[in-house]
Scaffold this motif. Structure first.
Motif, PDB file in Angstrom:
ATOM      1  N   TRP A  93      50.114  25.981  46.690  1.00  0.00           N
ATOM      2  CA  TRP A  93      48.847  25.683  46.013  1.00  0.00           C
ATOM      3  C   TRP A  93      47.868  26.841  46.178  1.00  0.00           C
ATOM      4  O   TRP A  93      47.215  27.255  45.209  1.00  0.00           O
ATOM      5  N   ARG A  94      47.751  27.358  47.376  1.00  0.00           N
ATOM      6  CA  ARG A  94      46.851  28.483  47.607  1.00  0.00           C
ATOM      7  C   ARG A  94      47.257  29.686  46.764  1.00  0.00           C
ATOM      8  O   ARG A  94      46.413  30.354  46.157  1.00  0.00           O
ATOM      9  N   GLU A  95      48.550  29.955  46.706  1.00  0.00           N
ATOM     10  CA  GLU A  95      49.037  31.088  45.905  1.00  0.00           C
ATOM     11  C   GLU A  95      48.741  30.876  44.422  1.00  0.00           C
ATOM     12  O   GLU A  95      48.321  31.807  43.725  1.00  0.00           O
ATOM     13  N   ARG A  96      48.960  29.655  43.921  1.00  0.00           N
ATOM     14  CA  ARG A  96      48.691  29.366  42.511  1.00  0.00           C
ATOM     15  C   ARG A  96      47.208  29.517  42.192  1.00  0.00           C
ATOM     16  O   ARG A  96      46.836  30.062  41.156  1.00  0.00           O
ATOM     17  N   VAL A  97      46.361  29.012  43.080  1.00  0.00           N
ATOM     18  CA  VAL A  97      44.917  29.081  42.866  1.00  0.00           C
ATOM     19  C   VAL A  97      44.428  30.528  42.850  1.00  0.00           C
ATOM     20  O   VAL A  97      43.683  30.943  41.947  1.00  0.00           O
ATOM     21  N   LEU A  98      44.833  31.313  43.837  1.00  0.00           N
ATOM     22  CA  LEU A  98      44.367  32.698  43.901  1.00  0.00           C
ATOM     23  C   LEU A  98      44.897  33.506  42.726  1.00  0.00           C
ATOM     24  O   LEU A  98      44.217  34.406  42.216  1.00  0.00           O
ATOM     25  N   GLY A  99      46.111  33.179  42.272  1.00  0.00           N
ATOM     26  CA  GLY A  99      46.644  33.838  41.085  1.00  0.00           C
ATOM     27  C   GLY A  99      45.851  33.480  39.852  1.00  0.00           C
ATOM     28  O   GLY A  99      45.588  34.352  38.990  1.00  0.00           O
ATOM     29  N   ASN A 100      45.451  32.218  39.728  1.00  0.00           N
ATOM     30  CA  ASN A 100      44.639  31.802  38.582  1.00  0.00           C
ATOM     31  C   ASN A 100      43.289  32.504  38.601  1.00  0.00           C
ATOM     32  O   ASN A 100      42.790  32.948  37.562  1.00  0.00           O
ATOM     33  N   TRP A 101      42.700  32.588  39.793  1.00  0.00           N
ATOM     34  CA  TRP A 101      41.407  33.274  39.899  1.00  0.00           C
ATOM     35  C   TRP A 101      41.533  34.733  39.467  1.00  0.00           C
ATOM     36  O   TRP A 101      40.689  35.240  38.713  1.00  0.00           O
ATOM     37  N   ALA A 102      42.575  35.404  39.929  1.00  0.00           N
ATOM     38  CA  ALA A 102      42.749  36.816  39.605  1.00  0.00           C
ATOM     39  C   ALA A 102      42.945  37.031  38.107  1.00  0.00           C
ATOM     40  O   ALA A 102      42.472  38.024  37.544  1.00  0.00           O
ATOM     41  N   ARG A 103      43.617  36.102  37.445  1.00  0.00           N
ATOM     42  CA  ARG A 103      43.894  36.249  36.007  1.00  0.00           C
ATOM     43  C   ARG A 103      42.720  35.877  35.123  1.00  0.00           C
ATOM     44  O   ARG A 103      42.594  36.404  34.011  1.00  0.00           O
ATOM     45  N   THR A 104      41.878  34.972  35.588  1.00  0.00           N
ATOM     46  CA  THR A 104      40.856  34.411  34.696  1.00  0.00           C
ATOM     47  C   THR A 104      39.434  34.832  35.010  1.00  0.00           C
ATOM     48  O   THR A 104      38.527  34.563  34.218  1.00  0.00           O
TER      49      THR A 104
END
Length: 318
Positions: A93-104
């Motif tokens: 979950w942490r990895e998915r969230v930080l990836g979403n933040w970086a992309r958006t």
């Protein structure tokens, strides 16, 4: 269902599978925290459910017999459920969230740490998986896992020893959140001991009742209505029940439930009408030939679940 006091529905849910080795039953609900502090929590709840389903499928695969090869022991699976599963889920979950933040995110805010970013996506999670061999469930934060056993007894096996104060709750965005995950572990010793009803719900439902007793009576009434009238009838009125609850609690209200028709039939109940809708619309095939009913709409309790005390089982609307 979106709460009357909310500008956006922060809940997300999923119900898939049959409770077999090939298609394990998986139920999950997540409740994003909302508010400006958690401005992306509607995404955090979706990520939580999607990743839970992935991890639950992996767990079910570990429990499945493979030809002549012996599956892991129940002791090994219990250790995995209590320790490995929560850590892997929170890490994903942490990895998915930080990836979403970086992309958006259009720009990087100075001084914003990873923990600050995770806070924006904060969410609770309640999920369960049922196979012919094991029934396991996990919870982080508020919400309810409700189980009606083969003997008809209604329980909430993951209820905390002490209720959270006010709107405070544990969250996936909490540092080392995997240490705060509560686990329910129940090997299935015989097909006849499979739970009759398994439900996961967000706290918008339970908060609509004046007491835990009223909520438990609601769940007992849900089981009674399923046995008496079948899943198709209950599925049709479930949105109305949840809507009434949402009016009382003011919160988003989501219920996902799986009904074991084999257990109900053995008790003399009629077979339910097969489901006609998919999970997103509120239904999917359920455990042991049963039906999984998922609702995210407004609702009130079935008649059989109404509190029999003189007080209104729901809190007064405000």
């Amino acid at each position: 269902m979106q709460g009357v006091n909310k500008t956006r529905n922060q809940d997300y849910c999923e119900a898939v599978g049959l409770g077999t080795d090939e298609e394990p039953l998986i139920l999950a609900v997540a409740d994003g925290h909302g508010s400006a502090v958690h401005a992306r929590s509607h995404l955090g709840s979706r990520f939580a459910v999607d990743l839970f389903v992935e991890e639950a499928r992996q767990f079910a695969a570990l429990a499945r017999p493979r030809g002549d090869e012996r599956p892991p022991s129940l002791a090994w699976l219990m250790h995995y459920a209590e320790h490995t599963f929560p850590r892997q889920l929170v890490s994903a979950w942490r990895e998915r969230v930080l990836g979403n933040w970086a992309r958006t995110s259009s720009h990087e805010e100075p001084g914003m740490t990873d923990e600050d970013k995770l806070l924006l996506y904060g969410s609770t999670l309640v999920g369960a998986v049922l196979t012919p061999r094991v029934f396991a469930a996990w919870q982080l934060g508020d919400g309810e896992l409700t189980v009606v056993g083969d003997d008809g007894r209604v329980s909430m096996p993951l209820a905390p020893a002490e209720a959270d104060l006010g709107d405070e709750t544990e969250s996936l965005c909490t540092p080392e959140a995997w240490l705060r995950v509560r686990t329910h572990w129940a090997p299935v010793t015989a097909p006849s001991r499979t739970p009759r009803l398994v439900s996961v719900s967000t706290d918008g439902l339970s908060k609509s009742f004046a007491s835990d007793r009223g909520f438990l009576q609601f769940m007992a009434g849900l089981d009674d209505r399923l046995s008496a009238e079948g899943a198709a009838t209950v599925r049709a009125v479930l949105p109305g029940w949840l809507g009434k609850a949402s009016q009382h609690s003011g919160d988003d209200t989501t219920l996902v439930a799986a009904w074991n028709t084999a257990a109900s039939a053995s008790a003399g109940a009629p077979e339910p009408v097969p489901p006609a809708l998919g999970p997103a619309a509120g239904a999917s095939e359920g455990a042991a030939g049963g039906v999984a009913d998922a609702g995210t709409a407004d609702a009130g309790p079935p008649d059989a679940g109404t509190d029999t005390t003189t007080e209104d089982p729901h809190r007064s609307g405000s």
